[in-house]
Design a protein around this motif. Structure first.
Motif, PDB file in Angstrom:
ATOM      1  N   SER A   1       0.804  -1.217   0.000  1.00  0.00           N
ATOM      2  CA  SER A   1       0.000   0.000   0.000  1.00  0.00           C
ATOM      3  C   SER A   1       0.840   1.271   0.000  1.00  0.00           C
ATOM      4  CB  SER A   1      -0.910   0.023   1.231  1.00  0.00           C
ATOM      5  OG  SER A   1      -0.133   0.223   2.412  1.00  0.00           O
ATOM      6  N   GLY A   2       2.130   1.131   0.315  1.00  0.00           N
ATOM      7  CA  GLY A   2       2.999   2.293   0.453  1.00  0.00           C
ATOM      8  C   GLY A   2       3.071   2.836   1.853  1.00  0.00           C
ATOM      9  N   LEU A   3       2.304   2.277   2.802  1.00  0.00           N
ATOM     10  CA  LEU A   3       2.283   2.814   4.163  1.00  0.00           C
ATOM     11  C   LEU A   3       3.619   2.637   4.883  1.00  0.00           C
ATOM     12  CD1 LEU A   3      -1.334   1.890   5.246  1.00  0.00           C
ATOM     13  CD2 LEU A   3      -0.296   4.153   5.512  1.00  0.00           C
ATOM     14  N   VAL A   4       4.342   1.554   4.589  1.00  0.00           N
ATOM     15  CA  VAL A   4       5.644   1.339   5.221  1.00  0.00           C
ATOM     16  C   VAL A   4       6.577   2.516   4.965  1.00  0.00           C
ATOM     17  CG1 VAL A   4       7.767  -0.025   4.981  1.00  0.00           C
ATOM     18  CG2 VAL A   4       5.576  -1.171   5.396  1.00  0.00           C
ATOM     19  N   ALA A   5       6.526   3.076   3.753  1.00  0.00           N
ATOM     20  CA  ALA A   5       7.401   4.194   3.377  1.00  0.00           C
ATOM     21  C   ALA A   5       6.643   5.509   3.275  1.00  0.00           C
ATOM     22  CB  ALA A   5       8.095   3.886   2.056  1.00  0.00           C
ATOM     23  N   ALA A   6       5.462   5.580   3.875  1.00  0.00           N
ATOM     24  CA  ALA A   6       4.630   6.775   3.721  1.00  0.00           C
ATOM     25  C   ALA A   6       5.332   8.031   4.214  1.00  0.00           C
ATOM     26  CB  ALA A   6       3.297   6.589   4.449  1.00  0.00           C
ATOM     27  N   LEU A   7       6.060   7.943   5.316  1.00  0.00           N
ATOM     28  CA  LEU A   7       6.706   9.126   5.897  1.00  0.00           C
ATOM     29  C   LEU A   7       7.983   9.532   5.163  1.00  0.00           C
ATOM     30  CD1 LEU A   7       6.412   8.630   9.770  1.00  0.00           C
ATOM     31  CD2 LEU A   7       5.447  10.498   8.429  1.00  0.00           C
ATOM     32  N   VAL A   8       8.555   8.628   4.392  1.00  0.00           N
ATOM     33  CA  VAL A   8       9.791   8.942   3.681  1.00  0.00           C
ATOM     34  C   VAL A   8       9.510  10.046   2.652  1.00  0.00           C
ATOM     35  CG1 VAL A   8      11.535   8.041   2.085  1.00  0.00           C
ATOM     36  CG2 VAL A   8      10.731   6.627   4.008  1.00  0.00           C
TER      37      VAL A   8
ATOM     38  N   GLY B   1       5.861  10.796   1.201  1.00  0.00           N
ATOM     39  CA  GLY B   1       5.783  12.203   1.576  1.00  0.00           C
ATOM     40  C   GLY B   1       4.646  12.553   2.513  1.00  0.00           C
ATOM     41  N   ALA B   2       4.144  11.567   3.280  1.00  0.00           N
ATOM     42  CA  ALA B   2       3.048  11.839   4.215  1.00  0.00           C
ATOM     43  C   ALA B   2       3.529  12.727   5.351  1.00  0.00           C
ATOM     44  CB  ALA B   2       2.507  10.535   4.788  1.00  0.00           C
ATOM     45  N   THR B   3       2.619  13.513   5.904  1.00  0.00           N
ATOM     46  CA  THR B   3       2.941  14.296   7.087  1.00  0.00           C
ATOM     47  C   THR B   3       2.856  13.401   8.325  1.00  0.00           C
ATOM     48  OG1 THR B   3       0.670  14.973   7.574  1.00  0.00           O
ATOM     49  CG2 THR B   3       1.925  16.344   5.998  1.00  0.00           C
ATOM     50  N   HIS B   4       3.422  13.909   9.410  1.00  0.00           N
ATOM     51  CA  HIS B   4       3.346  13.218  10.694  1.00  0.00           C
ATOM     52  C   HIS B   4       1.886  12.947  11.063  1.00  0.00           C
ATOM     53  CE1 HIS B   4       4.956  13.271  15.131  1.00  0.00           C
ATOM     54  NE2 HIS B   4       5.130  12.086  14.597  1.00  0.00           N
ATOM     55  N   ALA B   5       1.044  13.967  10.944  1.00  0.00           N
ATOM     56  CA  ALA B   5      -0.367  13.832  11.314  1.00  0.00           C
ATOM     57  C   ALA B   5      -1.112  12.893  10.374  1.00  0.00           C
ATOM     58  CB  ALA B   5      -1.043  15.196  11.346  1.00  0.00           C
TER      59      ALA B   5
ATOM     60  N   HIS C   1       7.666   5.076  13.997  1.00  0.00           N
ATOM     61  CA  HIS C   1       8.307   6.111  14.805  1.00  0.00           C
ATOM     62  C   HIS C   1       9.801   6.199  14.502  1.00  0.00           C
ATOM     63  CE1 HIS C   1       9.866   3.340  18.097  1.00  0.00           C
ATOM     64  NE2 HIS C   1      10.764   4.315  18.190  1.00  0.00           N
ATOM     65  N   LEU C   2      10.404   5.074  14.112  1.00  0.00           N
ATOM     66  CA  LEU C   2      11.815   5.114  13.733  1.00  0.00           C
ATOM     67  C   LEU C   2      12.008   5.906  12.442  1.00  0.00           C
ATOM     68  CD1 LEU C   2      12.667   1.401  14.556  1.00  0.00           C
ATOM     69  CD2 LEU C   2      13.469   3.403  15.814  1.00  0.00           C
ATOM     70  N   VAL C   3      11.081   5.735  11.509  1.00  0.00           N
ATOM     71  CA  VAL C   3      11.142   6.519  10.274  1.00  0.00           C
ATOM     72  C   VAL C   3      10.913   7.993  10.584  1.00  0.00           C
ATOM     73  CG1 VAL C   3      10.238   6.788   7.935  1.00  0.00           C
ATOM     74  CG2 VAL C   3      10.308   4.512   8.973  1.00  0.00           C
ATOM     75  N   ALA C   4       9.954   8.283  11.466  1.00  0.00           N
ATOM     76  CA  ALA C   4       9.657   9.674  11.829  1.00  0.00           C
ATOM     77  C   ALA C   4      10.878  10.358  12.432  1.00  0.00           C
ATOM     78  CB  ALA C   4       8.485   9.723  12.803  1.00  0.00           C
ATOM     79  N   THR C   5      11.638   9.637  13.239  1.00  0.00           N
ATOM     80  CA  THR C   5      12.854  10.206  13.823  1.00  0.00           C
ATOM     81  C   THR C   5      13.849  10.589  12.736  1.00  0.00           C
ATOM     82  OG1 THR C   5      12.546   8.921  15.852  1.00  0.00           O
ATOM     83  CG2 THR C   5      14.757   9.748  15.414  1.00  0.00           C
ATOM     84  N   GLN C   6      13.950   9.753  11.719  1.00  0.00           N
ATOM     85  CA  GLN C   6      14.844  10.074  10.598  1.00  0.00           C
ATOM     86  C   GLN C   6      14.324  11.263   9.785  1.00  0.00           C
ATOM     87  OE1 GLN C   6      17.890   8.671  10.155  1.00  0.00           O
ATOM     88  NE2 GLN C   6      17.430   7.639  12.088  1.00  0.00           N
ATOM     89  N   VAL C   7      13.019  11.399   9.677  1.00  0.00           N
ATOM     90  CA  VAL C   7      12.466  12.568   8.975  1.00  0.00           C
ATOM     91  C   VAL C   7      12.811  13.837   9.756  1.00  0.00           C
ATOM     92  CG1 VAL C   7      10.353  13.715   8.206  1.00  0.00           C
ATOM     93  CG2 VAL C   7      10.623  11.243   7.877  1.00  0.00           C
TER      94      VAL C   7
ATOM     95  N   SER D   1      19.540   9.646   4.331  1.00  0.00           N
ATOM     96  CA  SER D   1      19.270   9.003   3.042  1.00  0.00           C
ATOM     97  C   SER D   1      19.421   7.487   3.099  1.00  0.00           C
ATOM     98  CB  SER D   1      20.165   9.589   1.958  1.00  0.00           C
ATOM     99  OG  SER D   1      21.534   9.419   2.285  1.00  0.00           O
ATOM    100  N   ALA D   2      20.373   6.989   3.897  1.00  0.00           N
ATOM    101  CA  ALA D   2      20.590   5.542   3.941  1.00  0.00           C
ATOM    102  C   ALA D   2      19.358   4.821   4.496  1.00  0.00           C
ATOM    103  CB  ALA D   2      21.817   5.217   4.779  1.00  0.00           C
ATOM    104  N   VAL D   3      18.803   5.349   5.587  1.00  0.00           N
ATOM    105  CA  VAL D   3      17.597   4.736   6.169  1.00  0.00           C
ATOM    106  C   VAL D   3      16.418   4.902   5.218  1.00  0.00           C
ATOM    107  CG1 VAL D   3      15.973   4.770   8.101  1.00  0.00           C
ATOM    108  CG2 VAL D   3      18.410   5.104   8.515  1.00  0.00           C
ATOM    109  N   PHE D   4      16.267   6.083   4.643  1.00  0.00           N
ATOM    110  CA  PHE D   4      15.171   6.306   3.699  1.00  0.00           C
ATOM    111  C   PHE D   4      15.230   5.298   2.552  1.00  0.00           C
ATOM    112  CE2 PHE D   4      14.896  11.133   4.787  1.00  0.00           C
ATOM    113  CZ  PHE D   4      14.140  10.840   5.904  1.00  0.00           C
TER     114      PHE D   4
END
Length: 378
Positions: free
Chosen positions: A49-56, A64-68, A93-99, A109-112
């Protein structure tokens, strides 16, 4: 469903994706609650669905999703499957920390790249916290690590362990060394130790690292092990809104079910209990919304004050989430106490929110120290 926005980006309806996945998971939730088996296929759906990488950010191949926006998706997923939602919040939350790091000018970039490629991140932060645990021995080119990390939510579906370990023999004093380790690395194994009151299918087992080699290049941060690190201010601000959003979905489901089961009843006490339930639910929802607003889409200030305020909101929201589901059962009556009714499972699941950092007594000490001008650590 997509629409074109004024800034020429494509906006994705992440809540609709979460709803579709959640509805497909619902038929198995009760059985998985009994068996404790994680729904690994759910994480494949989250990838697809893309949700795994939504915050990237989109420029790194993500949604490119926002935090909210991701918080709203986790809330929707929590309405259907609390265990999957909470486990997915650990990755998120781990992805959010990288954002946040990216927004502050640091290289993420490596985590993204890994997450955009489908990696599921598994956190051990709750058990590591400030001092970390485990034992690291310095060797040529890196470290040999022995540790037990629990809980590690979603570890059976995960691909990368985001963790830290303690190096007591470091020059100048003990250090906590942060790194990412593939769950497929030699010496890494999972022990199925998760057997709990609620969130039974979150797969929050123990990850064992038995003489695992961690190369120097994998160390992302080395810090004093027993000094409050600014990194945790970032983690608190990035993580807790997402985590509580998943639990808010559980409370949403409890309120919806309670109102459905009591509709048409005219007992005065039912009106009162329903009103109290809505008061608690509204308070929790407003506090979690305030947490997202305060994050400024992962551009909040890295300060002890901000972390203390976030933790205060977390404690009060947690109390109101638990109260909401308790009152949902009381509103319905005896049926709500029966295992034939989903409210009983919701009540067990909602209590999990108490154990994410920081539990109430630790939070009040943390916030009290900060407001009085002290370090968060005693």
């Amino acid at each position: 469903m997509t629409t074109t926005t004024a800034d020429s980006r494509t906006a994705v309806d992440w809540v609709a994706h979460a709803r579709s996945i959640g509805e497909s998971l619902r038929p198995e939730v009760a059985e998985r609650d009994r068996s404790g088996a994680i729904n690994a296929a759910a994480f494949e759906q989250l990838r697809a669905s893309g949700l795994v990488a939504a915050l990237v950010p989109m420029e790194f191949g993500g949604g490119g999703a926002t935090h909210a926006e991701l918080g709203a998706a986790l809330r929707e997923l929590g309405r259907h499957d609390a265990s999957t939602a909470v486990a997915f919040a650990m990755h998120s939350h781990l992805v959010a920390t990288q954002v946040w790091r990216h927004n502050s000018g640091q290289d993420a970039s490596a985590v993204f790249g890994k997450v955009a490629g489908g990696a599921i991140l598994v956190s051990t932060g709750a058990s590591d916290w400030v001092g970390s645990n485990g034992r690291a021995v310095r060797v040529d080119g890196g470290y040999r690590v022995h540790a037990r990390k629990a809980p590690a939510s979603g570890c059976e579906a995960g691909t990368v362990l985001v963790t830290s370990f303690r190096w007591d023999e470091a020059p100048g004093g003990a250090q906590a060394l942060h790194c990412a380790i593939p769950l497929s690395a030699p010496g890494v194994r999972i022990e199925k130790t998760w057997n709990t009151l609620g969130l039974r299918a979150s797969g929050s087992h123990t990850v064992v690292l038995d003489d695992v080699f961690v190369p120097d290049a994998a160390i992302s941060l080395a810090r004093p092990a027993d000094v409050w690190p600014p990194l945790l201010n970032v983690v608190i601000g990035a993580a807790l809104p997402l985590v509580l959003a998943a639990y808010l979905g559980v409370a949403d489901s409890a309120v919806e079910l309670a109102t459905t089961l009591t509709r048409g009843r005219t007992d005065a006490h039912v009106y009162q209990l329903a009103g109290e339930m809505i008061n608690a639910h509204t308070t929790a929802a407003d506090l979690i919304e305030a947490m997202f607003a305060g994050s400024r889409n992962l551009r909040f200030a890295n300060t002890d004050d901000y972390a203390a305020r976030t933790l205060s909101r977390k404690t009060v929201a947690t109390e109101k989430l638990v109260e909401t589901v308790r009152l949902a059962i009381e509103t319905v009556g005896g049926l709500g106490y029966s295992r034939t009714c989903a409210l009983e499972m919701h009540y067990r699941d909602i209590h999990g929110c108490q154990f994410h950092p920081l539990p109430r007594a630790k939070q009040t000490q943390f916030t009290g120290r900060v407001v009085l001008g002290q370090s968060p650590l005693g």
